[in-house]
Scaffold this motif. Structure first.
Motif, PDB file in Angstrom:
ATOM      1  N   MET A   1      19.844   7.604   2.074  1.00  0.00           N
ATOM      2  CA  MET A   1      19.320   8.558   3.016  1.00  0.00           C
ATOM      3  C   MET A   1      17.835   8.265   3.230  1.00  0.00           C
ATOM      4  N   PHE A   2      17.401   8.376   4.466  1.00  0.00           N
ATOM      5  CA  PHE A   2      16.009   8.130   4.819  1.00  0.00           C
ATOM      6  C   PHE A   2      15.331   9.467   5.099  1.00  0.00           C
ATOM      7  N   LEU A   3      14.201   9.684   4.476  1.00  0.00           N
ATOM      8  CA  LEU A   3      13.443  10.913   4.719  1.00  0.00           C
ATOM      9  C   LEU A   3      12.310  10.617   5.686  1.00  0.00           C
ATOM     10  N   ALA A   4      12.151  11.471   6.654  1.00  0.00           N
ATOM     11  CA  ALA A   4      11.050  11.321   7.609  1.00  0.00           C
ATOM     12  C   ALA A   4       9.729  11.541   6.886  1.00  0.00           C
ATOM     13  N   PRO A   5       8.705  10.761   7.245  1.00  0.00           N
ATOM     14  CA  PRO A   5       7.406  10.960   6.591  1.00  0.00           C
ATOM     15  C   PRO A   5       6.830  12.335   6.932  1.00  0.00           C
ATOM     16  N   LYS A   6       6.112  12.882   5.967  1.00  0.00           N
ATOM     17  CA  LYS A   6       5.464  14.182   6.189  1.00  0.00           C
ATOM     18  C   LYS A   6       4.309  14.047   7.169  1.00  0.00           C
ATOM     19  N   GLU A   7       3.673  12.883   7.130  1.00  0.00           N
ATOM     20  CA  GLU A   7       2.586  12.603   8.061  1.00  0.00           C
ATOM     21  C   GLU A   7       2.478  11.090   8.247  1.00  0.00           C
ATOM     22  N   ILE A   8       1.926  10.667   9.367  1.00  0.00           N
ATOM     23  CA  ILE A   8       1.674   9.252   9.618  1.00  0.00           C
ATOM     24  C   ILE A   8       0.301   8.935   9.040  1.00  0.00           C
ATOM     25  N   LYS A   9       0.280   8.002   8.095  1.00  0.00           N
ATOM     26  CA  LYS A   9      -0.979   7.652   7.449  1.00  0.00           C
ATOM     27  C   LYS A   9      -1.939   7.002   8.439  1.00  0.00           C
ATOM     28  N   LYS A  10      -3.192   7.270   8.267  1.00  0.00           N
ATOM     29  CA  LYS A  10      -4.243   6.694   9.094  1.00  0.00           C
ATOM     30  C   LYS A  10      -5.141   5.838   8.202  1.00  0.00           C
ATOM     31  N   GLU A  11      -5.797   4.887   8.827  1.00  0.00           N
ATOM     32  CA  GLU A  11      -6.726   4.041   8.083  1.00  0.00           C
ATOM     33  C   GLU A  11      -7.858   4.889   7.528  1.00  0.00           C
ATOM     34  N   THR A  12      -8.280   4.535   6.304  1.00  0.00           N
ATOM     35  CA  THR A  12      -9.373   5.259   5.668  1.00  0.00           C
ATOM     36  C   THR A  12     -10.703   4.527   5.800  1.00  0.00           C
ATOM     37  N   GLY A  13     -10.631   3.254   6.192  1.00  0.00           N
ATOM     38  CA  GLY A  13     -11.844   2.443   6.227  1.00  0.00           C
ATOM     39  C   GLY A  13     -11.996   1.597   4.977  1.00  0.00           C
ATOM     40  N   ASP A  14     -11.192   1.872   3.946  1.00  0.00           N
ATOM     41  CA  ASP A  14     -11.199   1.059   2.733  1.00  0.00           C
ATOM     42  C   ASP A  14     -10.469  -0.259   3.009  1.00  0.00           C
ATOM     43  N   SER A  15     -10.627  -1.193   2.104  1.00  0.00           N
ATOM     44  CA  SER A  15      -9.975  -2.488   2.256  1.00  0.00           C
ATOM     45  C   SER A  15      -8.452  -2.328   2.271  1.00  0.00           C
ATOM     46  N   LEU A  16      -7.812  -3.074   3.141  1.00  0.00           N
ATOM     47  CA  LEU A  16      -6.358  -3.085   3.229  1.00  0.00           C
ATOM     48  C   LEU A  16      -5.753  -4.184   2.360  1.00  0.00           C
ATOM     49  N   ILE A  17      -6.597  -4.865   1.612  1.00  0.00           N
ATOM     50  CA  ILE A  17      -6.150  -5.953   0.757  1.00  0.00           C
ATOM     51  C   ILE A  17      -5.862  -5.410  -0.637  1.00  0.00           C
ATOM     52  N   TYR A  18      -4.625  -5.557  -1.074  1.00  0.00           N
ATOM     53  CA  TYR A  18      -4.231  -5.134  -2.412  1.00  0.00           C
ATOM     54  C   TYR A  18      -4.184  -6.324  -3.363  1.00  0.00           C
ATOM     55  N   CYS A  19      -3.742  -7.482  -2.844  1.00  0.00           N
ATOM     56  CA  CYS A  19      -3.579  -8.679  -3.668  1.00  0.00           C
ATOM     57  C   CYS A  19      -4.797  -9.592  -3.530  1.00  0.00           C
ATOM     58  N   PRO A  20      -5.521  -9.841  -4.633  1.00  0.00           N
ATOM     59  CA  PRO A  20      -6.696 -10.716  -4.567  1.00  0.00           C
ATOM     60  C   PRO A  20      -6.370 -12.196  -4.792  1.00  0.00           C
ATOM     61  N   ARG A  21      -5.112 -12.529  -4.911  1.00  0.00           N
ATOM     62  CA  ARG A  21      -4.698 -13.887  -5.241  1.00  0.00           C
ATOM     63  C   ARG A  21      -4.120 -14.601  -4.018  1.00  0.00           C
ATOM     64  N   ARG A  22      -3.990 -15.919  -4.142  1.00  0.00           N
ATOM     65  CA  ARG A  22      -3.330 -16.725  -3.106  1.00  0.00           C
ATOM     66  C   ARG A  22      -1.861 -16.315  -3.055  1.00  0.00           C
ATOM     67  N   VAL A  23      -1.333 -16.216  -1.842  1.00  0.00           N
ATOM     68  CA  VAL A  23       0.064 -15.824  -1.622  1.00  0.00           C
ATOM     69  C   VAL A  23       0.707 -16.850  -0.694  1.00  0.00           C
ATOM     70  N   LEU A  24       1.990 -17.111  -0.908  1.00  0.00           N
ATOM     71  CA  LEU A  24       2.748 -18.031  -0.079  1.00  0.00           C
ATOM     72  C   LEU A  24       3.619 -17.234   0.891  1.00  0.00           C
ATOM     73  N   VAL A  25       3.622 -17.660   2.148  1.00  0.00           N
ATOM     74  CA  VAL A  25       4.546 -17.116   3.139  1.00  0.00           C
ATOM     75  C   VAL A  25       5.374 -18.275   3.681  1.00  0.00           C
ATOM     76  N   SER A  26       6.619 -17.983   4.044  1.00  0.00           N
ATOM     77  CA  SER A  26       7.521 -19.023   4.488  1.00  0.00           C
ATOM     78  C   SER A  26       8.359 -18.520   5.647  1.00  0.00           C
TER      79      SER A  26
END
Length: 147
Positions: free
Chosen positions: A1-26
């Motif tokens: 079951m999918f629950l609708a979000p209570k609110e749509i999140k907005k940008e806070t101005g903080d960094s959107l980067i969580y991973c500080p390491r090299r990542v591979l995409v394919s």
């Protein structure tokens, strides 16, 4: 079951980067092509075709959006640089002069993609894997690209 979000999140101005390491995409593609092998005494000496499966892998650090490299941009490299020479082509004619083995082709694809990556982002071509059949592939990796 999918629950609708209570609110749509907005940008806070903080960094959107969580991973500080090299990542591979394919990204994976398929194409159909014909070829034959020179200097080979087996079935592949005769003109024949394959449905190839191609995997392209790029690594880098996340940008301000939290992405290494947009999958759409990887698709553009395939569409512009590879597909015109690979898809529904006679590979012995459309590729540089070589025996069109998966081993030779995977290195040409690796070089072509590496040259197409933007040079200002620290992106690296990690590997190219080319399946000639569902159970047989050749691969070329960055760490093997040394003189």
């Amino acid at each position: 079951m999918f629950l609708a979000p209570k609110e749509i999140k907005k940008e806070t101005g903080d960094s959107l980067i969580y991973c500080p390491r090299r990542v591979l995409v394919s990204k994976e593609f398929t194409f159909d092509a014909a070829h034959h092998l020179f200097n080979y005494e087996g079935k592949c000496k005769a003109l024949h075709g394959h449905t190839y499966r191609l995997q392209l892998a790029v690594s880098g650090f996340l940008d301000d959006c939290g992405m290494v490299y947009d999958f759409g941009d990887l698709k553009e490299i395939y569409k512009n640089e590879l597909e015109p020479k690979l898809d529904h082509r006679y590979l012995n004619e459309s590729l540089p002069y070589m025996n069109t083995t998966a081993e030779n082709m995977v290195y040409w694809i690796y070089q072509t993609c590496a040259e197409s990556l933007p040079s200002d982002r620290g992106l690296e071509m990690e590997y190219v894997r080319l399946y000639e059949t569902p159970t047989s592939f050749a691969e070329f990796r960055k760490e093997w690209d040394i003189d």
